[in-house]
Design a protein around this motif. Structure first.
Motif, mmCIF file in Angstrom:
data_model
loop_
_atom_site.group_PDB
_atom_site.id
_atom_site.type_symbol
_atom_site.label_atom_id
_atom_site.label_comp_id
_atom_site.label_asym_id
_atom_site.label_seq_id
_atom_site.Cartn_x
_atom_site.Cartn_y
_atom_site.Cartn_z
ATOM 1 N N GLN A 135 -27.956 -11.414 -6.427
ATOM 2 C CA GLN A 135 -27.501 -12.082 -7.647
ATOM 3 C C GLN A 135 -27.055 -11.054 -8.662
ATOM 4 O O GLN A 135 -27.695 -10.007 -8.784
ATOM 5 C CB GLN A 135 -28.705 -12.813 -8.247
ATOM 6 N N ASN A 136 -26.001 -11.351 -9.393
ATOM 7 C CA ASN A 136 -25.637 -10.476 -10.499
ATOM 8 C C ASN A 136 -26.708 -10.586 -11.577
ATOM 9 O O ASN A 136 -27.041 -11.681 -12.022
ATOM 10 C CB ASN A 136 -24.284 -10.895 -11.075
ATOM 11 N N LEU A 143 -24.113 -13.761 -5.421
ATOM 12 C CA LEU A 143 -23.039 -13.028 -4.749
ATOM 13 C C LEU A 143 -23.093 -13.201 -3.242
ATOM 14 O O LEU A 143 -22.063 -13.256 -2.580
ATOM 15 C CB LEU A 143 -23.146 -11.535 -5.096
ATOM 16 N N ILE A 183 -22.028 -4.213 -2.296
ATOM 17 C CA ILE A 183 -22.814 -4.696 -3.439
ATOM 18 C C ILE A 183 -23.842 -3.621 -3.726
ATOM 19 O O ILE A 183 -24.817 -3.476 -2.987
ATOM 20 C CB ILE A 183 -23.525 -6.026 -3.128
ATOM 21 N N VAL A 195 -27.492 -5.573 -9.671
ATOM 22 C CA VAL A 195 -27.606 -6.802 -8.889
ATOM 23 C C VAL A 195 -29.072 -7.113 -8.679
ATOM 24 O O VAL A 195 -29.870 -6.236 -8.400
ATOM 25 C CB VAL A 195 -26.906 -6.639 -7.521
#
Ligand SMILES: C=CC1=C(C)c2cc3[nH]c(cc4nc(cc5[nH]c(cc1n2)c(C)c5CCC(=O)O)C(CCC(=O)O)=C4C)c(C)c3C=C
Ligand SMILES: [Fe+2]
Length: 234
Positions: A135-136, A143, A183, A195
């Protein structure tokens, strides 16, 4: 249940004896994060790592012989781990401190396998997998969703790149390994995790610290960051 904190100190590692020098150099040179070859030359990474490690080893061995026959890195990191454990225990923090190295023993991957207390919060299924969501951390946007096993967790920690276990191929894969669109779970410029990488019952993304020096760690002792974290990345 009393909260138990696991702290994993990450370092690079170094050869402990002269016999370790060549295989250590191989591990270093075989890592594309250290030496990156373009396009199809990537296929030469391992043979070149073998060749350069063999060619360089005699000179490096002389250097290590001159400083006592090996790298002091493991001893120094173990001492830091011990000092950190004592400092946290003095604050009545229930803690286990571990050391994991990227290029020599104890390899992070192996430490993760042993670190059951670190992994207590994860609900592994009968295949040793857990659902993972990247997740951001700023927007909360999801994401990626996938599955991780302990090996993927170790790779995430060492590479700082979101890595999952592919159930169809039964292998680990790092998001971006072909597209280069990784990521990254840690953003050096902003000095925080960019993240949030979370498992059911276990949030790696709560860890917003990159604690490099023992002094900085001591500054954090007692802060909610350390208390809330199951895992502190160093
Ligand atoms: C092609 C040469 C080398 C590159 C590029 C390189 C990058 C690089 N190295 C580290 C971390 C470590 N390197 C260590 C030892 C070491 N590195 C090289 C060569 C390159 N490194 C050699 C030949 C050696 C052996 C020692 C010597 O002969 O000088 C170590 C071990 C240190 C210890 O305590 O023993 C580490 C750690 C990084 C992070 C990096 C690029 C980002
Ligand atoms: Fe190096």
């Amino acid at each position: 249940m009393e909260e138990k904190i696991g702290v994993l100190l990450l370092n690079l590692g170094g050869p402990e004896t002269l016999k370790d020098v060549q295989p250590f150099l191989y591990n270093l040179f075989a890592d594309p994060d250290i030496i990156q070859l373009p396009g199809l030359f990537k296929l030469l990474q391992w043979p070149l790592a073998k060749l350069t490690s063999v060619l360089r080893a005699p000179k490096s061995e002389k250097g290590y012989a001159a400083i006592g026959g090996g790298s002091p890195l493991r001893k120094i990191t173990d001492e830091q781990a011990n000092a950190l454990r004592m400092a946290l225990e003095a604050k009545n923090v229930n803690v286990s401190v571990y050391v994991g190295m990227r290029y020599w023993y104890p390899f992070t991957e192996e430490v993760i396998e042993q670190v059951d207390t670190l992994l207590d919060g994860i609900k592994w299924d009968d295949k040793g997998l857990a659902m993972a969501i990247a997740q951001n951390v700023d927007t909360g946007a999801i994401l990626m969703q996938g599955f991780v096993n302990k090996g993927a967790l170790a790779t995430i920690i060492t590479s700082r790149k979101a890595t999952f276990f592919s159930r169809s191929r039964a292998t680990l894969w790092t998001k971006g390994e072909t597209s280069n669109n990784f990521i990254n779970i840690y953003d050096k410029r902003r000095n925080k995790l960019c993240v949030q990488f979370s498992w059911r019952g276990f949030l790696l993304g709560h860890v917003r610290l990159l604690l490099v020096k023992l002094l900085e760690i001591q500054e954090q002792i007692g802060s909610s960051n350390i208390k809330m974290s199951n895992l502190v990345l160093i």
